[in-house]
Motif scaffolding. Structure first.
Motif, PDB file in Angstrom:
ATOM      1  N   GLY A 301     -14.373  28.626   2.669  1.00  0.00           N
ATOM      2  CA  GLY A 301     -14.617  27.496   3.551  1.00  0.00           C
ATOM      3  C   GLY A 301     -15.277  27.942   4.853  1.00  0.00           C
ATOM      4  N   ASP A 302     -15.057  27.163   5.912  1.00  0.00           N
ATOM      5  CA  ASP A 302     -15.660  27.463   7.212  1.00  0.00           C
ATOM      6  C   ASP A 302     -14.936  28.630   7.877  1.00  0.00           C
ATOM      7  OD1 ASP A 302     -17.352  25.352   6.797  1.00  0.00           O
ATOM      8  OD2 ASP A 302     -16.198  23.936   8.012  1.00  0.00           O
ATOM      9  N   ILE A 303     -15.703  29.653   8.267  1.00  0.00           N
ATOM     10  CA  ILE A 303     -15.148  30.845   8.906  1.00  0.00           C
ATOM     11  C   ILE A 303     -15.845  31.081  10.239  1.00  0.00           C
ATOM     12  CG2 ILE A 303     -14.878  33.355   8.771  1.00  0.00           C
ATOM     13  CD1 ILE A 303     -13.054  31.997   6.849  1.00  0.00           C
ATOM     14  N   LEU A 304     -15.065  31.273  11.285  1.00  0.00           N
ATOM     15  CA  LEU A 304     -15.581  31.723  12.574  1.00  0.00           C
ATOM     16  C   LEU A 304     -14.574  32.731  13.120  1.00  0.00           C
ATOM     17  CD1 LEU A 304     -17.584  31.697  14.890  1.00  0.00           C
ATOM     18  CD2 LEU A 304     -16.345  29.739  15.868  1.00  0.00           C
ATOM     19  N   ALA A 305     -14.923  34.007  13.035  1.00  0.00           N
ATOM     20  CA  ALA A 305     -14.002  35.078  13.413  1.00  0.00           C
ATOM     21  C   ALA A 305     -14.645  35.952  14.481  1.00  0.00           C
ATOM     22  CB  ALA A 305     -13.642  35.927  12.192  1.00  0.00           C
ATOM     23  N   LEU A 306     -13.969  36.079  15.605  1.00  0.00           N
ATOM     24  CA  LEU A 306     -14.429  36.913  16.713  1.00  0.00           C
ATOM     25  C   LEU A 306     -13.408  38.030  16.919  1.00  0.00           C
ATOM     26  CD1 LEU A 306     -16.447  37.378  19.066  1.00  0.00           C
ATOM     27  CD2 LEU A 306     -14.938  35.928  20.473  1.00  0.00           C
ATOM     28  N   ALA A 307     -13.880  39.274  16.996  1.00  0.00           N
ATOM     29  CA  ALA A 307     -12.966  40.414  17.089  1.00  0.00           C
ATOM     30  C   ALA A 307     -13.402  41.367  18.188  1.00  0.00           C
ATOM     31  CB  ALA A 307     -12.909  41.154  15.753  1.00  0.00           C
TER      32      ALA A 307
END
Length: 471
Positions: A301-307
């Motif tokens: 699905g929709d992924i927005l990952a900030l690391a």
């Protein structure tokens, strides 16, 4: 007569034991084959699974990656294969091409791995993976400090209690960049590693062995792995706009660089410390442990990952006389959007790195790089970004995924380097079966992993066709 009867009786007993053993071995073999054939694991554990009882099981899988490369100016007739100023050539890299126009023509086996996973208790698991370390560079075991061509890659004891707190111990990936935690098999592009490596991947072997990429007798790991302990987990964090996000954390204490007596910077045997935080604003990512993927082909699905991640080791760079701490900072981003009405999937990855390693600032690295036992880590800034679009309609047995990528590296002690890449993947079964074809232009290939003051290399064109298979 009695002797004859006794011998006959013993022969019958031996024959019955032999038949029993044969039946037992046959049954085990049938169970193994049936177990492998009847059960396929999800991506968390590749391969087939044999269930022993309610809590015990073992699985086995395999993976291989191979490629064909044609590089401008790199045929034998141009002299481009000669060793450059470093005297060393990393897998997939060459140094100092001479003038010429002929293309090289090389087939290479990039990776060949066996995966073994298992569970021995409700909360205790293990992983044991192997790698063909030298396949890409001709099987010369001496290049990697005496490792055989096929050797141990991972050996991990896993204590997994719940989503909030878990422990892995042994030889495992250092949790710094998404790129490292993807590994070569879970990048969206075939050549996933473009920016300067952290110590455990820059290093040519584990601690105390002569390395392939540096002249130091003390080393800091291999293929992004180090010996240590990782603590990780995740928890839901409310967001101001009403939805919950997922915060994933992982931290590791590991051996890091370990120098020999009076050789190398780390004479007090300080350890390496690494910490990584990832916030998923939309759907959570589901991977084994603290590992990551470069995308999910729309399946998550929709992924927005900030690391953000930081790694630090006191006296972790330089030489005995020109030593310094090493600190590495990385920020990476993953965005993936599967469009409605079966209109395909867009994936975007970006990464920014800055490394501090202030050894030999007076001479700009010239003294350290020329001296003995230098663990000459990169110092400077780098970044890379790439976007991919997975076309929804199948052509034959797979789907095309065209992409573009740009990488820039700005060392403090060496010449800048850049690379532009265009290509397409042909995705048959996600990361398990994929073909890739791409074109690159720049000087990343020619200048390679050498970030010293005398690094040279022309911009060249490179064409690659690659295959990835795993189960």
């Amino acid at each position: 007569m009695n002797l004859f009867l006794l011998l006959t009786r013993e022969a019958v007993i031996m024959k019955l034991d032999q038949i029993k053993n044969n039946l037992l071995h046959t049954g085990v073999a049938i169970a193994l084959v049936a177990g492998m054939a009847s059960f396929t694991l999800p991506s968390a554990y590749a391969g087939g699974k044999i269930t022993i009882d309610d809590t015990k099981w073992i699985s086995i899988g395999m993976g291989m990656r191979m490629s064909y490369n044609a590089v401008q100016n790199f045929s034998a007739s141009t002299g481009a294969r000669a060793l450059g100023a470093t005297g060393l050539v990393a897998p997939g890299y060459s140094a100092n091409p001479l003038s010429g126009a002929d293309y090289s023509s090389d087939f290479g086996l990039n990776n060949a791995r066996i995966y073994i996973d298992g569970q021995i208790h409700k909360y205790i698991k293990f992983t044991f993976n192997t790698e063909c370390f030298n396949c890409f560079i001709g099987g010369n075991a001496a290049v990697f400090g005496g490792n055989s061509s096929v050797g141990m890659l991972d050996a991990i004891g896993k204590f997994e209690f719940n989503r909030y707190f878990n422990i892995w111990a042994g030889r495992t990936l250092v949790p710094n960049t998404r790129g490292e935690l993807n590994g070569p098999f879970y990048h969206q592009t075939f050549e996933g590693f473009k920016t300067p490596f952290f110590p455990a991947d820059f290093s040519g072997n584990f601690n105390g062995a002569l390395g392939a990429f540096t002249s130091a007798p003390g080393q800091a790991g291999l293929y992004g792995r180090d010996n240590g302990v990782v603590f990780f987990g995740d928890l839901e964090i409310p967001q101001p706009w009403g939805n919950n996000g997922t915060l994933q954390y992982s931290t590791m204490i590991s051996t890091g660089l370990k120098s020999a007596f009076l050789l190398g910077p780390n004479q007090k045997e300080s350890n390496s410390w690494t910490g990584r935080l990832t916030y998923n604003f939309l759907n959570p990512e589901k991977n084994p442990g603290y590992y990551t993927s470069g995308g999910y082909y729309g399946g998550a699905g929709d992924i927005l990952a900030l690391a953000i991640a930081v790694q630090h080791q006191k006296d972790g760079a330089g030489t005995f006389a020109q030593r310094s701490d090493f600190t590495g900072l990385v920020v990476d981003l993953l965005f993936e959007k599967p469009f409605e009405n079966n209109m395909g999937t867009f994936t975007f990855n970006a990464e920014y790195k800055h490394f501090w390693a202030d050894y030999d600032k007076l001479t700009g690295g010239a003294t350290a790089f020329a001296g003995p036992a230098c663990f000459c880590m990169f110092r400077g800034t780098s970044w890379t970004m790439y976007g991919l679009y997975l076309i929804p309609h199948k052509v034959g047995i797979g789907r095309f995924q065209p992409y573009g990528r740009f990488t820039s590296i700005t060392p403090d002690m060496s010449s800048n380097r850049e690379e532009l890449e265009f290509g397409t993947n042909y995705v048959i079964d996600g990361y398990n079966a994929r073909l890739s074809a791409f074109y690159q232009h720049g000087d990343l290939y020619t200048k390679g992993l050498f970030y010293g003051p005398i690094a040279v290399g022309k911009k060249v064109d490179k064409f690659t066709v690659a295959l990835q298979l795993q189960i």
